[in-house]
Structure formats: structure tokens, C-alpha cells
Design an enzyme around this catalytic site. Structure first.
Site, PDB file in Angstrom:
ATOM      1  N   ALA A   1     -68.668  76.025  32.264  1.00 38.35           N
ATOM      2  CA  ALA A   1     -68.223  77.430  32.282  1.00 38.35           C
ATOM      3  C   ALA A   1     -69.425  78.369  32.416  1.00 38.35           C
ATOM      4  O   ALA A   1     -69.376  79.357  33.154  1.00 38.35           O
ATOM      5  CB  ALA A   1     -67.445  77.740  31.015  1.00 38.35           C
TER       6      ALA A   1
ATOM      7  N   ASP B   1     -78.322  76.705  32.241  1.00 40.29           N
ATOM      8  CA  ASP B   1     -77.073  76.912  32.982  1.00 40.29           C
ATOM      9  C   ASP B   1     -77.220  78.075  33.957  1.00 40.29           C
ATOM     10  O   ASP B   1     -76.731  78.017  35.091  1.00 40.29           O
ATOM     11  CB  ASP B   1     -75.924  77.179  32.005  1.00 40.29           C
ATOM     12  CG  ASP B   1     -75.695  75.999  31.077  1.00 40.29           C
ATOM     13  OD1 ASP B   1     -75.943  74.855  31.509  1.00 40.29           O
ATOM     14  OD2 ASP B   1     -75.292  76.221  29.925  1.00 40.29           O
TER      15      ASP B   1
ATOM     16  N   GLY C   1     -70.126  76.279  27.049  1.00 43.53           N
ATOM     17  CA  GLY C   1     -69.836  75.054  27.806  1.00 43.53           C
ATOM     18  C   GLY C   1     -70.690  75.083  29.057  1.00 43.53           C
ATOM     19  O   GLY C   1     -70.706  76.088  29.767  1.00 43.53           O
ATOM     20  N   LYS C   2     -71.391  73.979  29.319  1.00 42.11           N
ATOM     21  CA  LYS C   2     -72.336  74.010  30.448  1.00 42.11           C
ATOM     22  C   LYS C   2     -71.631  74.337  31.768  1.00 42.11           C
ATOM     23  O   LYS C   2     -72.153  75.087  32.592  1.00 42.11           O
ATOM     24  CB  LYS C   2     -73.070  72.672  30.547  1.00 42.11           C
ATOM     25  CG  LYS C   2     -74.018  72.468  29.374  1.00 42.11           C
ATOM     26  CD  LYS C   2     -74.861  71.238  29.506  1.00 42.11           C
ATOM     27  CE  LYS C   2     -75.532  70.894  28.188  1.00 42.11           C
ATOM     28  NZ  LYS C   2     -76.369  71.948  27.639  1.00 42.11           N
TER      29      LYS C   2
END
Ligand code: RIB
Length: 294
Positions: free
Chosen positions: A44, A240, A41-42
Site C-alpha cells: 500500500a 517504499d 503495508g509495504k
């Protein structure tokens, strides 16, 4: 340098990764090589990147009331991230990303699940924490009205924001204006702002170009920061890592220095499997930068 307080408002996914030599075309079945389930998830991922680099990190997000939800929240807590703003949504699945990893690069489909419930009302309960942040990080895997609301709130409270516009989606002009920094990759930049972004917007753009480095504008002068040459194993989460590291380094020097630090963190991150697998500590980035000549 003071330890930065970073808040991430964003997505939390379970990444279902199939490793394959062949990517099927429409209607075709192929045999894959391996399959793994890892946290992603970007939002997280950016939170984990910043926490490994020593920041105090709060995650504002949502998971499902399913087994993935527990694993994903535990994973964040294990990284030292504050998770009392990660609440489960009843009768909802956690966000999931289906990832095809082939030739060390990826194709990703995200099913938002509980991330859809990161609404402005949900985030409003944490306004005090947002206002007390040094940097707030956002991406586009949660409702766009929440992104707009957080950026407007932070602009009013003079909180620095980093908006990673991924996956690329159109936002109102005022929302782009509210962001302090916008960090698209080359494709997202072209898709969202065309060849010639307007002069005001250009000053906010930190465009990542993979192996070709990072480009941004300073007083209308184009600045180019080279990336580091490494042999990638898995590029998932490189962007990220860049964003999390950039947010951490912003308070400690110039934008150019923050970009170089973030480039180093991203270069280290792609050398292991999984979005979060290779994210480095601050000591690892510093030692890598020293090896690279300062
Ligand atoms: O940027 C990589 C991330 O995109 C993955 O972890 C996946 O969950 C998607 O959000």
C-alpha cells in the site's frame, strides 16, 4: 512523459506505532511517549508513493472484513488508487504492523492477516490488468508463490517488474531471474545474495544504503548515486517511497535518473511522521531537486 500505469501486488497493513525513548529488553516494561494508528503495508505504501507522484495506480491486495479493512481501502481510494482489486476476506483480520519508533528509527513486526490471501488464484483474475501495466511492483509480505507467479507472468508478457525483497526471504533462482529490477537494502542484499552476487543477478540489483546512497551496476560498472542529507523525523516507509518513485521514473529516463528522483522522494518522505505521511507529490520532488542543484 506518458503517465505510467503501475500495478502493485502487495500487502496492506494498519500500522500501530508506539513512540518511545526506551526500547524494552526481554521481560521489561517501559513507558512510551505516544501511540498512533496510521495506514501502512509495504504494498500500500508503494502504491500511495506512486499515486502521489502522478502515476495511474492499481492495487491488488486484500484486507480483513474488520473496521481496519474499510479504513485501509478508503485510504487508498482517497489517494486516487484503483481499489476494485482490493477485496475483503471473510472472517479474517487485516494485516497489522506493530512498530516501535525510537530515536527516529523503527523496529517492525508484521502480522500478515488478510495479506496471506493474496494467492496466485486471486491475482489471476487481474491478468489483463497486469499485462497492460508499464511497471508491476512487488514486495515479500504476501505468499511467495504469488510473487513467483506474478514475476513469471510479467516476464512472459514483457512487463517491467520491480521486486522489493522485504522482508528478506529466499526465493527460487528462477524467480529472481524473472524480475527486471530487485531493490534490497544493504542488509537484505547481504542476507539474500552474499558478498558477491552472481553476474546476471548483479545487473538487476538496485541496492539502497540509507544515508550512503544507492548502488547498482550498469554494463558491469558499479554506479553510486548519493542520497540527500536531511534531518529525519521518521524513516518508516522511506524504502517504499523509493520503490514507488523509482517505478514512476523508470519510463522517463535512465536508471541513474530514476534513482536520483527516487532518492529525492525518499528524502522528503522521512521528514514527516508515518509511512505515508511525508510522501511527496511530483511538484515537491522537482522543486527539491532544483534546490539541490538540478
Ligand atoms: O516499510 C514500512 C512498512 O513495513 C510499514 O508500513 C509496515 O506496515 C510494514 O509493512
Amino acid at each position: 512523459m506518458k503517465t505510467p500505469n503501475i500495478t502493485v501486488v502487495g500487502s496492506i497493513n494498519m500500522d500501530m506505532v508506539t513512540i518511545t525513548d526506551v526500547v524494552p529488553v526481554q521481560g521489561e516494561t517501559v513507558l512510551g511517549k505516544d501511540f498512533r494508528t496510521v495506514p501502512g503495508g509495504k504494498g500500500a505504501n508503494q502504491a500511495v508513493a506512486a499515486a502521489r507522484l502522478g502515476a495511474n495506480v492499481r492495487m491488488i491486495g486484500r484486507v480483513g472484513d474488520d473496521p481496519f479493512g474499510h479504513v485501509l481501502t478508503e485510504n487508498l481510494a482517497k489517494e486516487g488508487i484503483i481499489t476494485d482489486s482490493v477485496k475483503p476476506v471473510t472472517d479474517c483480520t487485516s494485516g497489522v504492523a506493530t512498530i516501535l519508533l525510537s530515536d527516529r528509527d523503527n523496529r517492525i513486526i508484521v502480522t500478515k492477516g488478510a495479506n496471506e490471501h493474496v494467492t496466485p488464484d486471486y491475482v489471476a483474475a487481474f491478468e489483463q490488468e497486469l499485462a497492460a501495466s508499464d511497471v508491476v511492483l512487488l514486495q515479500l509480505e504476501i505468499p511467495l508463490e504469488t510473487v513467483a507467479y506474478v514475476l513469471e507472468f510479467c516476464a512472459k508478457h514483457h512487463v517491467t517488474t520491480v521486486l522489493n525483497p522485504a522482508p528478506a526471504q529466499k526465493l527460487p533462482d528462477a524467480t529472481w531471474t524473472d524480475a527486471t529490477y530487485i531493490t534490497p537494502n544493504e542488509n537484505e542484499c547481504l542476507q539474500l545474495f552474499g558478498d558477491e552476487p552472481d553476474a546476471n543477478l548483479r545487473q538487476k540489483l538496485i541496492m539502497t544504503k540509507g544515508a550512503d546512497g544507492v548502488q547498482f551496476y550498469e554494463n558491469d560498472e558499479q554506479v553510486q548515486v548519493e542520497s540527500f542529507r536531511v534531518e529525519p523525523v521518521d524513516t518508516t516507509g522511506a524504502g517504499d517511497t523509493f520503490n514507488g518513485a523509482f517505478a514512476v521514473a523508470l519510463g522517463g529516463g535512465t536508471v541513474k535518473e530514476a534513482v536520483r528522483f527516487a532518492n529525492a522522494a525518499a528524502a522528503l518522505s522521512v521528514q514527516s511522521f508515518g509511512a505515508q505521511g511525508g510522501m511527496p507529490t511530483k511538484a515537491q520532488v522537482q522543486s527539491f531537486l532544483q534546490q539541490q542543484g538540478g
